[in-house]
Design a protein around this motif. Structure first.
Motif, PDB file in Angstrom:
ATOM      1  N   THR A 116      48.637  36.286  31.358  1.00  0.00           N
ATOM      2  CA  THR A 116      49.736  35.375  31.613  1.00  0.00           C
ATOM      3  C   THR A 116      49.922  35.519  32.885  1.00  0.00           C
ATOM      4  O   THR A 116      50.478  34.667  33.860  1.00  0.00           O
ATOM      5  CB  THR A 116      51.138  35.720  30.826  1.00  0.00           C
ATOM      6  OG1 THR A 116      50.811  35.557  29.325  1.00  0.00           O
ATOM      7  CG2 THR A 116      52.276  35.020  31.115  1.00  0.00           C
ATOM      8  N   ALA A 117      50.051  36.669  33.412  1.00  0.00           N
ATOM      9  CA  ALA A 117      50.494  37.130  34.797  1.00  0.00           C
ATOM     10  C   ALA A 117      49.454  36.047  35.762  1.00  0.00           C
ATOM     11  O   ALA A 117      49.738  35.661  36.840  1.00  0.00           O
ATOM     12  CB  ALA A 117      50.327  38.591  35.200  1.00  0.00           C
ATOM     13  N   CYS A 118      47.853  36.208  35.275  1.00  0.00           N
ATOM     14  CA  CYS A 118      46.967  35.560  36.040  1.00  0.00           C
ATOM     15  C   CYS A 118      47.329  34.136  36.355  1.00  0.00           C
ATOM     16  O   CYS A 118      47.305  33.427  37.093  1.00  0.00           O
ATOM     17  CB  CYS A 118      45.651  35.968  35.514  1.00  0.00           C
ATOM     18  SG  CYS A 118      44.694  37.521  35.645  1.00  0.00           S
ATOM     19  N   ILE A 119      47.671  33.578  34.985  1.00  0.00           N
ATOM     20  CA  ILE A 119      47.820  32.217  35.063  1.00  0.00           C
ATOM     21  C   ILE A 119      49.089  31.657  35.936  1.00  0.00           C
ATOM     22  O   ILE A 119      49.141  30.752  36.798  1.00  0.00           O
ATOM     23  CB  ILE A 119      48.307  31.623  33.523  1.00  0.00           C
ATOM     24  CG1 ILE A 119      47.241  31.620  32.517  1.00  0.00           C
ATOM     25  CG2 ILE A 119      48.998  30.330  33.488  1.00  0.00           C
ATOM     26  CD1 ILE A 119      46.049  31.029  33.054  1.00  0.00           C
ATOM     27  N   ILE A 120      50.277  32.649  35.884  1.00  0.00           N
ATOM     28  CA  ILE A 120      51.669  32.485  36.799  1.00  0.00           C
ATOM     29  C   ILE A 120      50.862  32.405  38.170  1.00  0.00           C
ATOM     30  O   ILE A 120      51.419  31.698  38.992  1.00  0.00           O
ATOM     31  CB  ILE A 120      52.630  33.344  36.458  1.00  0.00           C
ATOM     32  CG1 ILE A 120      53.052  33.273  35.039  1.00  0.00           C
ATOM     33  CG2 ILE A 120      53.650  33.381  37.317  1.00  0.00           C
ATOM     34  CD1 ILE A 120      54.132  34.146  34.559  1.00  0.00           C
ATOM     35  N   GLY A 189      38.929  32.844  42.771  1.00  0.00           N
ATOM     36  CA  GLY A 189      39.202  32.886  41.570  1.00  0.00           C
ATOM     37  C   GLY A 189      38.677  34.421  40.596  1.00  0.00           C
ATOM     38  O   GLY A 189      39.328  34.882  39.805  1.00  0.00           O
ATOM     39  N   PHE A 190      37.465  34.734  40.926  1.00  0.00           N
ATOM     40  CA  PHE A 190      36.982  35.985  40.589  1.00  0.00           C
ATOM     41  C   PHE A 190      37.727  37.083  40.858  1.00  0.00           C
ATOM     42  O   PHE A 190      38.261  37.874  40.072  1.00  0.00           O
ATOM     43  CB  PHE A 190      35.653  36.155  41.189  1.00  0.00           C
ATOM     44  CG  PHE A 190      34.928  37.570  40.603  1.00  0.00           C
ATOM     45  CD1 PHE A 190      34.293  37.703  39.605  1.00  0.00           C
ATOM     46  CD2 PHE A 190      35.163  38.695  41.479  1.00  0.00           C
ATOM     47  CE1 PHE A 190      33.707  39.035  39.056  1.00  0.00           C
ATOM     48  CE2 PHE A 190      34.612  39.999  41.211  1.00  0.00           C
ATOM     49  CZ  PHE A 190      33.842  39.927  39.953  1.00  0.00           C
ATOM     50  N   LEU A 191      38.299  37.336  42.206  1.00  0.00           N
ATOM     51  CA  LEU A 191      38.897  38.433  42.777  1.00  0.00           C
ATOM     52  C   LEU A 191      40.584  38.380  42.086  1.00  0.00           C
ATOM     53  O   LEU A 191      40.833  39.278  41.529  1.00  0.00           O
ATOM     54  CB  LEU A 191      39.389  38.189  44.360  1.00  0.00           C
ATOM     55  CG  LEU A 191      37.975  38.394  44.918  1.00  0.00           C
ATOM     56  CD1 LEU A 191      38.342  38.355  46.521  1.00  0.00           C
ATOM     57  CD2 LEU A 191      37.320  40.067  44.970  1.00  0.00           C
ATOM     58  N   LEU A 192      40.904  37.311  41.791  1.00  0.00           N
ATOM     59  CA  LEU A 192      42.373  37.200  41.073  1.00  0.00           C
ATOM     60  C   LEU A 192      42.140  37.751  39.646  1.00  0.00           C
ATOM     61  O   LEU A 192      42.800  38.646  39.319  1.00  0.00           O
ATOM     62  CB  LEU A 192      42.692  35.679  41.076  1.00  0.00           C
ATOM     63  CG  LEU A 192      44.070  35.505  40.151  1.00  0.00           C
ATOM     64  CD1 LEU A 192      45.138  36.500  40.659  1.00  0.00           C
ATOM     65  CD2 LEU A 192      44.521  34.166  40.404  1.00  0.00           C
ATOM     66  N   VAL A 196      43.588  41.597  38.739  1.00  0.00           N
ATOM     67  CA  VAL A 196      44.963  41.760  38.083  1.00  0.00           C
ATOM     68  C   VAL A 196      44.566  42.398  36.591  1.00  0.00           C
ATOM     69  O   VAL A 196      45.349  43.472  36.288  1.00  0.00           O
ATOM     70  CB  VAL A 196      45.417  40.246  37.950  1.00  0.00           C
ATOM     71  CG1 VAL A 196      46.594  40.460  36.658  1.00  0.00           C
ATOM     72  CG2 VAL A 196      46.125  39.771  39.226  1.00  0.00           C
ATOM     73  N   CYS A 197      43.458  41.943  35.894  1.00  0.00           N
ATOM     74  CA  CYS A 197      43.244  42.336  34.627  1.00  0.00           C
ATOM     75  C   CYS A 197      42.792  43.786  34.564  1.00  0.00           C
ATOM     76  O   CYS A 197      43.074  44.699  33.502  1.00  0.00           O
ATOM     77  CB  CYS A 197      42.274  41.583  33.822  1.00  0.00           C
ATOM     78  SG  CYS A 197      42.847  39.692  33.576  1.00  0.00           S
ATOM     79  N   PHE A 198      41.832  44.340  35.464  1.00  0.00           N
ATOM     80  CA  PHE A 198      41.334  45.648  35.439  1.00  0.00           C
ATOM     81  C   PHE A 198      42.369  46.561  35.899  1.00  0.00           C
ATOM     82  O   PHE A 198      42.479  47.637  35.347  1.00  0.00           O
ATOM     83  CB  PHE A 198      39.788  45.786  36.300  1.00  0.00           C
ATOM     84  CG  PHE A 198      39.366  47.145  36.212  1.00  0.00           C
ATOM     85  CD1 PHE A 198      38.835  47.537  35.198  1.00  0.00           C
ATOM     86  CD2 PHE A 198      39.571  47.831  37.393  1.00  0.00           C
ATOM     87  CE1 PHE A 198      38.387  48.843  35.249  1.00  0.00           C
ATOM     88  CE2 PHE A 198      38.974  49.098  37.250  1.00  0.00           C
ATOM     89  CZ  PHE A 198      38.288  49.712  36.353  1.00  0.00           C
ATOM     90  N   TYR A 203      46.286  50.916  35.379  1.00  0.00           N
ATOM     91  CA  TYR A 203      47.412  51.515  35.642  1.00  0.00           C
ATOM     92  C   TYR A 203      48.162  51.845  34.642  1.00  0.00           C
ATOM     93  O   TYR A 203      49.137  52.658  34.370  1.00  0.00           O
ATOM     94  CB  TYR A 203      48.110  50.549  36.744  1.00  0.00           C
ATOM     95  CG  TYR A 203      49.282  51.315  37.286  1.00  0.00           C
ATOM     96  CD1 TYR A 203      49.404  52.087  38.306  1.00  0.00           C
ATOM     97  CD2 TYR A 203      50.657  50.543  36.987  1.00  0.00           C
ATOM     98  CE1 TYR A 203      50.590  52.703  38.739  1.00  0.00           C
ATOM     99  CE2 TYR A 203      51.652  51.129  37.566  1.00  0.00           C
ATOM    100  CZ  TYR A 203      51.968  52.000  38.425  1.00  0.00           C
ATOM    101  OH  TYR A 203      52.947  52.781  38.815  1.00  0.00           O
ATOM    102  N   TRP A 204      48.527  50.683  33.848  1.00  0.00           N
ATOM    103  CA  TRP A 204      49.625  50.732  32.449  1.00  0.00           C
ATOM    104  C   TRP A 204      49.079  51.381  31.083  1.00  0.00           C
ATOM    105  O   TRP A 204      49.982  51.829  30.675  1.00  0.00           O
ATOM    106  CB  TRP A 204      50.179  49.279  32.500  1.00  0.00           C
ATOM    107  CG  TRP A 204      51.112  48.922  33.556  1.00  0.00           C
ATOM    108  CD1 TRP A 204      52.348  49.617  33.801  1.00  0.00           C
ATOM    109  CD2 TRP A 204      51.108  47.843  34.390  1.00  0.00           C
ATOM    110  NE1 TRP A 204      52.981  49.268  34.852  1.00  0.00           N
ATOM    111  CE2 TRP A 204      52.375  48.020  35.222  1.00  0.00           C
ATOM    112  CE3 TRP A 204      50.213  46.937  34.591  1.00  0.00           C
ATOM    113  CZ2 TRP A 204      52.539  46.979  36.141  1.00  0.00           C
ATOM    114  CZ3 TRP A 204      50.368  45.865  35.640  1.00  0.00           C
ATOM    115  CH2 TRP A 204      51.655  45.935  36.413  1.00  0.00           C
ATOM    116  N   MET A 205      47.653  51.214  31.237  1.00  0.00           N
ATOM    117  CA  MET A 205      47.469  51.829  29.884  1.00  0.00           C
ATOM    118  C   MET A 205      46.723  53.299  30.055  1.00  0.00           C
ATOM    119  O   MET A 205      46.436  53.941  29.142  1.00  0.00           O
ATOM    120  CB  MET A 205      46.399  50.941  29.319  1.00  0.00           C
ATOM    121  CG  MET A 205      46.844  49.543  28.883  1.00  0.00           C
ATOM    122  SD  MET A 205      48.253  49.449  27.718  1.00  0.00           S
ATOM    123  CE  MET A 205      47.710  50.170  26.254  1.00  0.00           C
TER     124      MET A 205
END
Length: 205
Positions: A116-120, A189-192, A196-198, A203-205
């Motif tokens: 969702t963060a990526c889409i926003i 697009g690839f970098l975004l 964000v996902c990796f 960081y959070w998990m």
């Protein structure tokens, strides 16, 4: 022949399907401790498919039928703003609803949050520039697969990682072949998606 293959990759691996692929991967292939039965997991994947693909797709088709957008391909930057904003809203709602299920694995909730963060971010960027949503989606998938592979080196994720790398290249090449994007739009697009996902998972998990 090449055009048919390019269109095939474009339609089969379009961005709205990536949340379904990610959740299915985490539930069935990431070798997490079984949380639900197979049937329950399958139902969960279907709910993700419904809320992040079926409903947003119908909304985009409605925009086309009501002539709010000239084409489903949304080739111009300004044509993407309204659809992307609507998709962001759908994804936010879906992520919130899944996050209220306390029995759901936090890994799944975090994955949906990062998507969702990526889409926003994509929607915000689209106010100023056009970048590839296809590459954002597939590189996000690559980021999730790499994270699971690093966290579980004994898992069977290596074939999925290699397959996703090939898929990423194929989708990027397809978008270039169809003249849907410039190389710089593919790169951003690839970098975004990947960053964000990796990094978010790391960081959070």
């Amino acid at each position: 022949m090449y055009r048919v293959l390019a269109l095939l990759f474009t339609y089969l691996f379009q961005p709205l399907l990536m949340p379904t692929f990610v959740v299915a991967l985490l539930l069935f292939k990431a070798e997490q401790p079984p949380q639900f039965t197979f049937t329950t997991n399958l139902l969960l994947v279907f709910m993700v498919f419904l809320t992040t693909f079926i409903i947003p797709s119908l909304s985009i088709i409605t925009l086309k039928l009501t002539k709010n957008i000239p084409s489903l391909h949304m080739k111009e930057r300004n044509e993407r703003l309204l659809p992307f904003a609507m998709i962001s809203a759908f994804f936010l709602l879906a992520t919130y609803l899944f996050s209220t299920k306390q029995e759901l694995d936090p890994l799944i909730v975090m994955a949906l949050f990062l998507i969702t963060a990526c889409i926003i971010i994509l929607t915000i960027v689209t106010f100023f520039a056009k970048i590839s949503a296809h590459m954002m989606g597939v590189s996000g998938l690559l980021g999730f697969v790499l994270y699971v592979l690093i966290q579980n080196p004994q898992s069977q994720m290596m074939p999925y990682f290699l397959g996703t790398m090939v898929l990423t290249g194929a989708i990027g090449s397809s978008r270039l072949y169809l003249n849907a994007h410039k190389p710089i739009e593919i790169l951003w697009g690839f970098l975004l998606g990947f960053s964000v996902c990796f990094s978010g998972m790391w960081y959070w998990m």
